[in-house]
Design an enzyme around this catalytic site. Structure first.
Site, PDB file in Angstrom:
ATOM      1  CB  CYS A 127      -0.958  -0.019   1.187  1.00 29.18           C
ATOM      2  SG  CYS A 127      -2.036  -1.469   1.193  1.00 29.18           S
ATOM      3  CE  LYS A 199      -7.529  -2.421   4.769  1.00 32.61           C
ATOM      4  NZ  LYS A 199      -7.252  -1.884   3.432  1.00 32.61           N
ATOM      5  NE  ARG A 209      -5.348  -8.525   1.100  1.00 28.01           N
ATOM      6  CZ  ARG A 209      -4.641  -8.717   2.194  1.00 28.01           C
ATOM      7  NH1 ARG A 209      -3.846  -9.784   2.288  1.00 28.01           N
ATOM      8  NH2 ARG A 209      -4.695  -7.856   3.189  1.00 28.01           N
ATOM      9  CE  LYS A 252     -11.434  -3.353   4.124  1.00 25.73           C
ATOM     10  NZ  LYS A 252     -10.905  -2.656   2.996  1.00 25.73           N
ATOM     11  CE1 TYR A 317     -17.221  -5.819  -2.395  1.00 22.92           C
ATOM     12  CE2 TYR A 317     -17.010  -6.594  -0.128  1.00 22.92           C
ATOM     13  CZ  TYR A 317     -16.479  -5.948  -1.231  1.00 22.92           C
ATOM     14  OH  TYR A 317     -15.230  -5.425  -1.159  1.00 22.92           O
TER      15      TYR A 317
HETATM   16  C1  PBG Z   1      -6.932  -2.020  -0.152  1.00 20.51           C
HETATM   17  C2  PBG Z   1      -8.216  -2.553   0.303  1.00 20.51           C
HETATM   18  C3  PBG Z   1      -8.504  -3.852   0.740  1.00 20.51           C
HETATM   19  C4  PBG Z   1      -9.870  -3.918   0.954  1.00 20.51           C
HETATM   20  C5  PBG Z   1     -10.377  -2.671   0.674  1.00 20.51           C
HETATM   21  N1  PBG Z   1      -9.338  -1.817   0.297  1.00 20.51           N
HETATM   22  C6  PBG Z   1      -7.657  -5.036   0.826  1.00 20.51           C
HETATM   23  C7  PBG Z   1      -6.495  -5.124   1.697  1.00 20.51           C
HETATM   24  O1  PBG Z   1      -6.204  -4.284   2.540  1.00 20.51           O
HETATM   25  O2  PBG Z   1      -5.820  -6.098   1.488  1.00 20.51           O
HETATM   26  C8  PBG Z   1     -10.624  -5.144   1.372  1.00 20.51           C
HETATM   27  C9  PBG Z   1     -12.064  -5.152   1.048  1.00 20.51           C
HETATM   28  C10 PBG Z   1     -12.749  -6.438   1.179  1.00 20.51           C
HETATM   29  O3  PBG Z   1     -12.188  -7.478   1.570  1.00 20.51           O
HETATM   30  O4  PBG Z   1     -13.935  -6.438   0.872  1.00 20.51           O
HETATM   31  N2  PBG Z   1      -6.254  -1.195   0.678  1.00 20.51           N
END
Ligand code: PBG
Length: 328
Positions: A127, A199, A209, A252, A317
Site C-alpha cells: 500500500c 483497519k 484481493r 474494517k 457487497y
Molecule cells: C486495499 C483494500 C482492501 C480492501 C479494501 N481496500 C484489501 C487489503 O487491505 O488487502 C478489502 C475489502 C474487502 O475485503 O472487501 N487497501
C-alpha cells in the site's frame, strides 16, 4: 410466583415492530464497484457471487443498476491498465477511477466515494512506496512519509474528477492530515474524508484481493494494518484521525469487530462506518450454496447487527440485494 417482568408481551406481531430499536435503510448502504482498465467486457468475480469487474465504458450502467435498488452511494476501486513500483496510475488524471468517477458523476445521481490506496497500482501489491530491500527482508515494508505525498496526490485527482468523498485505506500514520492538506491546498476543502481509522490485518480480505488484484507479491500487511488482538489501539488510531480532520470513521472488517464499532460510537462524535468485507460476504454465500444457511436472512441479520453496534453507514457487497428486499 408469577414473573414480575414479562418482556415477551412486546414480542407479539404488531408490537415487536413498534419497539424495534434498529432499522436498516437503503440510504445507509454503500456498494463497492470494481472498475477494470484491463478488460472491455464485464468479468464475474468468482469468490464474490453477483459482483463483477466492469470496464470504464460500463461503469455508468453498473451504477445505474445499483441506483435502481435504492442504494444511492458507491465506493469505487480501480484495476489499472499497468502497474509500477510507485503505483503512478493511481493519481493519473486519465486513470481508471478518475475516468469512471467523471462519467458516473456527470451521468447519474449516485454519490461517488473513492478508495485512496496504492496496493492495486503497485507491482509489488503493497500500500505504498517500499523500503529498499523490502523484498528480501521481511522486517521491511512500506515507507510511511514518502507514501503520504502520493496519497495526497491520489485524493486530489479523485476530487478533481468529481468524487464526493475520499476513503484512504492504507493505514499510513498521518494519512488523514496529509490528504486534508493536499485537498485544501488544491481548493477542495469541501471534500470530506472517510478514514479507514481502524483497519485490521484480516484474513477476511481474501476474495477482495482476487477481485482487485491487490494481494502483496511478498510478505503481508501486518506492519501497517492493525493487529486483530487490539481494541484500545483502535481508539488511539481513531483519535489521531479525528485530530487530523477525519469526517467519517470507518472500521474494517465489520462482524468480527463489532466491539470496536460500539466503542467508537460511544467515544467519538463523528459518523461511524463499517466495511462488511469480501470474506464476510463470501462465507454466507458458500454456506447458503450448500443449503446450510438462508442467505437473505443471515445477510439481513448481519447488517442489522452492524447498525445496532453503532455504524451509521455500511459498505457491503450485500447492499443491492438487501435494498431490494427492504423495498418489498
Ligand atoms: C486495499 C483494500 C482492501 C480492501 C479494501 N481496500 C484489501 C487489503 O487491505 O488487502 C478489502 C475489502 C474487502 O475485503 O472487501 N487497501
Amino acid at each position: 410466583m408469577n414473573p414480575i417482568e414479562r418482556p415477551r408481551r412486546l414480542r407479539r406481531d404488531g408490537l415487536r415492530e413498534l419497539v424495534s430499536e434498529t432499522t436498516l435503510d437503503a440510504s445507509d448502504l454503500v456498494t463497492p464497484v470494481f472498475v477494470d482498465a484491463t478488460t472491455d467486457e464485464r468479468v464475474a468475480i468468482e469468490s464474490m457471487p453477483g459482483h463483477e469487474r466492469v470496464p470504464v465504458e460500463e461503469s455508468v450502467s453498473r451504477v445505474e443498476e445499483v441506483l435502481e435498488t435504492g442504494v444511492e452511494a458507491v465506493m469505487l476501486f480501480g484495476i489499472p491498465e499497468s502497474k509500477d513500483d510507485r503505483g503512478s496510475r493511481a493519481w493519473a488524471a486519465d486513470g481508471v477511477v478518475q475516468e469512471a468517477t467523471r462519467r458516473i458523476t456527470r451521468e447519474t445521481d449516485a454519490t461517488v466515494i473513492t478508495d485512496v490506496c496504492l496496493c492495486e497500482y503497485t507491482e509489488h501489491g503493497h500500500c505504498g512506496v517500499l523500503e529498499d530491500d523490502a523484498a528480501a527482508d521481511p522486517r521491511l515494508t512500506v515507507k510511511n512519509d514518502e507514501t503520504l505525498d502520493l496519497l495526497g496526490k491520489i485524493a486530489v485527482s479523485h476530487a478533481e474528477a468529481g468524487a464526493e468523498m475520499v476513503a484512504p485505506s492504507g493505514m499510513m500514520d498521518g494519512m488523514v492530515g496529509a490528504i486534508r492538506d493536499a485537498l485544501d491546498d488544491a481548493g477542495r476543502a469541501d471534500v470530506p474524508i472517510m478514514s479507514y481509522a481502524a483497519k485490521y490485518e484480516s484474513a477476511f480480505y481474501g476474495p477482495f484481493r482476487d477481485a482487485a488484484d491487490g494481494a502483496p507479491a511478498f510478505g503481508d500487511r501486518r506492519h501497517y494494518q492493525m493487529d486483530p488482538a487490539n481494541a484500545r489501539e483502535a481508539m488511539r488510531e481513531v483519535s489521531l484521525d479525528v485530530e487530523q480532520g477525519a469526517d467519517v470513521l470507518l472500521v474494517k472488517p465489520a462482524l468480527p469487530y463489532l466491539d470496536v464499532i460500539g466503542a467508537i460510537r460511544a467515544e467519538f462524535d463523528r459518523p461511524v462506518a463499517a466495511y462488511n468485507v469480501s470474506g464476510e460476504y463470501a462465507m454466507l454465500h458458500a454456506a447458503a450454496d450448500r443449503g446450510w444457511l438462508d442467505l437473505r436472512e443471515t445477510a439481513l441479520e448481519s447488517l442489522v447487527s452492524i447498525k445496532r453496534a453503532g455504524a451509521d453507514i455500511i459498505v457491503t457487497y450485500f447492499a443491492e440485494d438487501i435494498a431490494d428486499a427492504l423495498g418489498r
